[in-house]
Design a protein around this motif. Sequence first.
Motif, PDB file in Angstrom:
ATOM      1  N   ARG A  99       0.851  -1.197   0.000  1.00  7.05           N
ATOM      2  CA  ARG A  99       0.000   0.000   0.000  1.00  7.05           C
ATOM      3  C   ARG A  99       0.884   1.242   0.000  1.00  7.05           C
ATOM      4  NH1 ARG A  99      -2.937  -0.644   5.850  1.00  7.05           N
ATOM      5  NH2 ARG A  99      -4.573   0.460   4.753  1.00  7.05           N
ATOM      6  N   TYR A 100       0.330   2.338  -0.472  1.00  8.26           N
ATOM      7  CA  TYR A 100       1.126   3.559  -0.665  1.00  8.26           C
ATOM      8  C   TYR A 100       0.609   4.684   0.214  1.00  8.26           C
ATOM      9  CZ  TYR A 100       2.142   0.688  -4.640  1.00  8.26           C
ATOM     10  OH  TYR A 100       2.480  -0.392  -5.416  1.00  8.26           O
ATOM     11  N   VAL A 101       1.513   5.257   0.961  1.00  6.95           N
ATOM     12  CA  VAL A 101       1.119   6.321   1.885  1.00  6.95           C
ATOM     13  C   VAL A 101       1.263   7.681   1.197  1.00  6.95           C
ATOM     14  CG1 VAL A 101       1.597   7.395   4.117  1.00  6.95           C
ATOM     15  CG2 VAL A 101       1.839   4.924   3.837  1.00  6.95           C
ATOM     16  N   THR A 102       0.157   8.407   1.185  1.00  5.32           N
ATOM     17  CA  THR A 102       0.151   9.719   0.517  1.00  5.32           C
ATOM     18  C   THR A 102      -0.379  10.784   1.473  1.00  5.32           C
ATOM     19  OG1 THR A 102      -2.082   9.360  -0.247  1.00  5.32           O
ATOM     20  CG2 THR A 102      -0.330   8.746  -1.767  1.00  5.32           C
ATOM     21  N   LEU A 103      -0.405  11.993   0.964  1.00  2.76           N
ATOM     22  CA  LEU A 103      -1.086  13.053   1.711  1.00  2.76           C
ATOM     23  C   LEU A 103      -2.521  13.096   1.192  1.00  2.76           C
ATOM     24  CD1 LEU A 103       1.598  15.905   1.467  1.00  2.76           C
ATOM     25  CD2 LEU A 103       1.229  14.317   3.350  1.00  2.76           C
ATOM     26  N   ILE A 104      -3.460  13.067   2.098  1.00  4.04           N
ATOM     27  CA  ILE A 104      -4.871  13.125   1.690  1.00  4.04           C
ATOM     28  C   ILE A 104      -5.476  14.407   2.252  1.00  4.04           C
ATOM     29  CG2 ILE A 104      -7.133  12.007   1.983  1.00  4.04           C
ATOM     30  CD1 ILE A 104      -5.596   9.331   2.095  1.00  4.04           C
ATOM     31  N   TYR A 105      -6.182  15.143   1.398  1.00  5.52           N
ATOM     32  CA  TYR A 105      -6.738  16.407   1.891  1.00  5.52           C
ATOM     33  C   TYR A 105      -8.177  16.603   1.421  1.00  5.52           C
ATOM     34  CZ  TYR A 105      -6.037  18.486  -2.763  1.00  5.52           C
ATOM     35  OH  TYR A 105      -6.102  18.758  -4.100  1.00  5.52           O
ATOM     36  N   ASN A 106      -8.842  17.526   2.129  1.00 11.47           N
ATOM     37  CA  ASN A 106     -10.218  17.858   1.792  1.00 11.47           C
ATOM     38  C   ASN A 106     -10.194  19.105   0.913  1.00 11.47           C
ATOM     39  OD1 ASN A 106     -12.892  18.891   1.844  1.00 11.47           O
ATOM     40  ND2 ASN A 106     -13.291  17.797   3.748  1.00 11.47           N
ATOM     41  N   LYS A 107     -10.590  18.926  -0.348  1.00 10.09           N
ATOM     42  CA  LYS A 107     -10.460  20.053  -1.298  1.00 10.09           C
ATOM     43  C   LYS A 107     -11.400  21.208  -0.980  1.00 10.09           C
ATOM     44  CE  LYS A 107     -13.317  17.792  -4.788  1.00 10.09           C
ATOM     45  NZ  LYS A 107     -13.313  17.037  -6.017  1.00 10.09           N
ATOM     46  N   LYS A 108     -12.416  20.945  -0.178  1.00 10.80           N
ATOM     47  CA  LYS A 108     -13.331  22.033   0.191  1.00 10.80           C
ATOM     48  C   LYS A 108     -12.704  22.920   1.267  1.00 10.80           C
ATOM     49  CE  LYS A 108     -17.810  19.993  -0.781  1.00 10.80           C
ATOM     50  NZ  LYS A 108     -18.958  19.328  -0.180  1.00 10.80           N
ATOM     51  N   ASN A 109     -11.932  22.280   2.149  1.00 10.30           N
ATOM     52  CA  ASN A 109     -11.346  23.038   3.266  1.00 10.30           C
ATOM     53  C   ASN A 109      -9.976  23.616   2.932  1.00 10.30           C
ATOM     54  OD1 ASN A 109     -13.548  22.388   4.730  1.00 10.30           O
ATOM     55  ND2 ASN A 109     -12.564  20.824   5.974  1.00 10.30           N
ATOM     56  N   LEU A 110      -9.238  22.922   2.102  1.00 11.47           N
ATOM     57  CA  LEU A 110      -7.862  23.332   1.823  1.00 11.47           C
ATOM     58  C   LEU A 110      -7.805  23.982   0.444  1.00 11.47           C
ATOM     59  CD1 LEU A 110      -5.503  22.771   3.763  1.00 11.47           C
ATOM     60  CD2 LEU A 110      -4.708  21.057   2.189  1.00 11.47           C
ATOM     61  N   THR A 111      -7.948  25.294   0.436  1.00 12.42           N
ATOM     62  CA  THR A 111      -8.030  25.981  -0.846  1.00 12.42           C
ATOM     63  C   THR A 111      -6.756  26.750  -1.188  1.00 12.42           C
ATOM     64  OG1 THR A 111      -9.194  27.693   0.357  1.00 12.42           O
ATOM     65  CG2 THR A 111     -10.548  26.236  -0.973  1.00 12.42           C
ATOM     66  N   GLY A 112      -5.924  26.952  -0.175  1.00 14.36           N
ATOM     67  CA  GLY A 112      -4.699  27.732  -0.407  1.00 14.36           C
ATOM     68  C   GLY A 112      -3.619  26.909  -1.089  1.00 14.36           C
ATOM     69  N   GLU A 113      -2.395  27.242  -0.764  1.00 15.96           N
ATOM     70  CA  GLU A 113      -1.276  26.526  -1.355  1.00 15.96           C
ATOM     71  C   GLU A 113      -1.179  25.128  -0.766  1.00 15.96           C
ATOM     72  OE1 GLU A 113       3.501  27.070  -1.791  1.00 15.96           O
ATOM     73  OE2 GLU A 113       2.305  28.843  -1.304  1.00 15.96           O
ATOM     74  N   MET A 139     -17.386  13.264  -3.139  1.00 13.70           N
ATOM     75  CA  MET A 139     -16.260  12.928  -2.286  1.00 13.70           C
ATOM     76  C   MET A 139     -15.247  14.066  -2.330  1.00 13.70           C
ATOM     77  SD  MET A 139     -14.328  10.667  -0.640  1.00 13.70           S
ATOM     78  CE  MET A 139     -12.887  10.306  -1.564  1.00 13.70           C
ATOM     79  N   PRO A 140     -15.069  14.784  -1.240  1.00 10.92           N
ATOM     80  CA  PRO A 140     -14.188  15.964  -1.300  1.00 10.92           C
ATOM     81  C   PRO A 140     -12.707  15.638  -1.112  1.00 10.92           C
ATOM     82  CG  PRO A 140     -15.218  15.841   0.858  1.00 10.92           C
ATOM     83  CD  PRO A 140     -15.674  14.632   0.095  1.00 10.92           C
ATOM     84  N   LEU A 141     -12.346  14.361  -1.098  1.00  8.05           N
ATOM     85  CA  LEU A 141     -10.957  14.010  -0.817  1.00  8.05           C
ATOM     86  C   LEU A 141     -10.108  13.888  -2.082  1.00  8.05           C
ATOM     87  CD1 LEU A 141     -11.170  11.328   2.038  1.00  8.05           C
ATOM     88  CD2 LEU A 141     -11.041  13.809   2.192  1.00  8.05           C
ATOM     89  N   GLU A 142      -8.888  14.366  -1.962  1.00  8.74           N
ATOM     90  CA  GLU A 142      -7.915  14.213  -3.048  1.00  8.74           C
ATOM     91  C   GLU A 142      -6.587  13.772  -2.443  1.00  8.74           C
ATOM     92  OE1 GLU A 142      -8.261  14.365  -6.218  1.00  8.74           O
ATOM     93  OE2 GLU A 142     -10.279  15.203  -6.350  1.00  8.74           O
ATOM     94  N   ALA A 143      -5.744  13.169  -3.270  1.00 11.92           N
ATOM     95  CA  ALA A 143      -4.432  12.737  -2.775  1.00 11.92           C
ATOM     96  C   ALA A 143      -3.323  13.587  -3.377  1.00 11.92           C
ATOM     97  CB  ALA A 143      -4.205  11.286  -3.121  1.00 11.92           C
TER      98      ALA A 143
END
Lengths: 571, 365
Positions: free
Chosen positions: B158-172, B268-272
């Motif tokens: 399995r691969y460990v990535t950074l997962i973020y919520n695109k609705k909440n994290l709009t900046g850099e 689904m608001p999640l992106e990697a």
Amino acid sequence: MKNNLKNNTVKFLNKNSRKLSYSNSSLIFLFTALVVLIIIVFPLVYIIKISVIKDGRIFFDGYIEVFKDVKTYRALKNTVILVLGVLAMSVPIGTILAFIRNKTDYKYNKAIDYFVFINFCIPSYVLSVAWIECISRGGFLHRILKMILPTIKYDISPYSLTAAIIVLSIHLYPLVYFAVGSGLKQISDILEKTSFLLGGSKRKTILGITIPLVYPTLISIGFLVFTRTIANFGVVSNLVLPIGTEVLTTRIFQAISELNLTVVAVLSILLMVISLAVFKISKRVKYKEIENTNNTIYYYALGKYRIGVNIMLSIFFSIALFIPLVTLLISSFLKRWGLPIEMEYLTLNNYKYILFESEVTKRAFANSIFFGIFSATSAVIITLFILYFKKHNNRLKDKLLFSISNLPLSMPNIVLAIGATFAWINPPFKLYGTKWIIIITYIALFIPIVLKHASGLSSNISLSIDDSAKTLGVPLIKRIFVLYMPQIFSGLLSGWIICFLISLREIPISLLLYRKGTETIGVMLFMIQSNSYGLETTSTLAVIVIIFSVIGNVLVKKIVKGNSVNERISD
Amino acid sequence: MKKIIILVIAVLTLSLVGCANNQLESNQNAQTDQNVEVNQNVETDQEDEETTEPTDKRITVYISGPENMINKLEEEFETDRGDVADFLIMSCGQLRSKVWTEKEAGQIQADVVFGSDPLIYNMLDDEGLLDSIDIKNSEMIADEFKLENHNYFFVNERYVTLIYNKKNLTGELPESYKDLAYNDENYSIVMADARQSSTGLGIAISLYQLNDNDIEYFNKLSAKDFMLTKSNGQVPSLIMEGQYDIGVAPYDSLIRLRKKAKNDGYEMPLEAIWPEEGAIIIRRPIGVIKNAERTDEKQKTSEELVNFFISKKAQLITSKFGFASVRKDIENDFIPKDIKTCIIDWEKATKDEKQFKEQYSEIFK
């Protein structure tokens, strides 16, 4: 001649019936003692053994490691803060509510009973879930605030020691309420009326007479709140552990994760010693109990304070009961917790999944009910014998048996589970991996709870009834079950109900000892979120558990109507 | 009256001793009855009555992973064999502590252990507690997954990535694991607790190794709005629910959440983010616990299970749930072709574990 013959016959019968009774008594005592030794002392001995023996040699490195480790003192400090915080919140809340309900002319006093009772039925872990759903950034409080103030910067964290104190206080204040309520009913109006006659004001009478008279109850219930707080795992693991803060129970849990079992054993003993010390101190406090012989209670008129009391109670029950319940209910219908509350995101699938599709959940409900009924009933029977011997023989061995049976009260559930793991994993009693290890550990947990509920009643019973029956040749078992048991029945029953309720919410024991097929509701509550299901599934399960607990309790109370169980439920 | 005494004693004795004997008896019976042909119907009836008790024919498997995937694997494995395995699903951290507690108490109760990370398997192997078994068709396993000098086997990756919520994290957006701790953005971050989650421990040690064994990385993280969860599965859930902005977690959980969201009809608001340092690779091992008292039949089933998990059939199931296969004949389409990966030095991680945990605990106190 005729009289002689009669006397001789009576003597002979008495002698033989005593002999029979004596042999029965020895047999039952031996059996009870054996059960207590096996289920309580045996696991405890294992914990002590692990703490001092390694590779067949005695060593105290574990103790040195624990007492040198700064983490121990940190956990200890946090535990003290938690306990003091919970005592400082739950005792005043429970006492004030009990006072309003039992000593004032408050109109809706039955409503207080119902609300407190429902609060009592909500497992502490569920309350912590509701807390997260309310307070967290994706929670309902933030959503509401955002509707009012769209630019608001919300940085309240649901995870903290304070959060655990609030949630545990809400969970434990019903214990204080029930106990203090029962104590207040014992206060005769003579004392208060005398105070008024001597010119005492209402305030002076309440603070100088009414409240001091329930000090014994407060000390006793304070100890119970203390033990329930120090032993709590579910709430602290949900609200305190995520920010890395540790209390003693989570420190033990972490030590298990760190694979350091010597430390686990030493910490368990430390936790036990603290509880035991507080228990002994609480027992040393001398007080005189007052009995309401004329059955009259003085009710204070609320007068101008009525509106204030209404507002205060409305706010309190909104925070402690309605908001958590509504939060859980709404969340349980969401497709995913965090989604907006709109029709397109609502679903019944969570209920469908838990009630009809998930075999594990169905099994967990069945297991919890079975474990609860079996363990609570067994604990009641064992307790009945222990109390009988303590009451009627009161020999050194009876007192010792009584004291040993009380030990689990000072052993947090996680300690009981660790002891059980080591005690029941190897032959001759290889129960590890079966449902019986959970049941036996539950019985060990429940015995002191039933003892606590029934021992007060037992101490008020006259010995003459049993003596008369003995003289008439009534066998021991009949005396225990037909004469003694009915006199303490309400205590046994309230103990049984509490134990059954605990089995529906218990987490640490089941979590450490379950295997496939022996999952319980507690395990599901704790694990379901770990298995990538969101808070909506936990909420659904929580709603079902609450409904289930309330219905179960109401049914039991209906069945035993007239047995004053309500009043004793949390003495 | 005697009847009442007998009844009461019988009930209590049954709960205390009888059950223990039950277990012992069942073991003894099973041993003596190995050569006796048991009527299939009778056996099924008995199993129905005793669904919670292990019988001598069934092996116990401690396993971590998504429940649906494990159920599917169990179903497939038992299609031709019948009910021969009890899968006890738990989190990877629980699996690790359960195995170790049982080992300390005298005997690990599981026959096969699957999931978690190589750390616990290395410890068990070092103590000679893992059985050496033959892997059929081992030529189908890619070379990078073949282990020498170890008695456990890799099943997935399995691969460990950074997962973020695109609705909440709009900046850099952060581009690397390092950014997460060292940049000035005020993200709220979530990760699995290395003390509770075994995979979390693997991830934390990897980050430690990636940062030249500098614990300062975690100091920086802890200074932010940072939270630890008890399992990795919770990380994307909490981000998705809006409680946290970003986290470090295995990518496969994101795949499963996407599927669920699609099925349930919500966005689904999640992106990697594939980190610059490379996605940390966590490999999931399987091993058979050494037990001299295990019957031949159970030993055979245990070995068959390990082989089944590495078979194409099982690997296709696990890859549907986001776990990359160790087989050459199954394509790995989870990770974009040009993405860097980094492999943990598990041997070093095993050696550093104690020291790392002490430092880690000091930070997250």
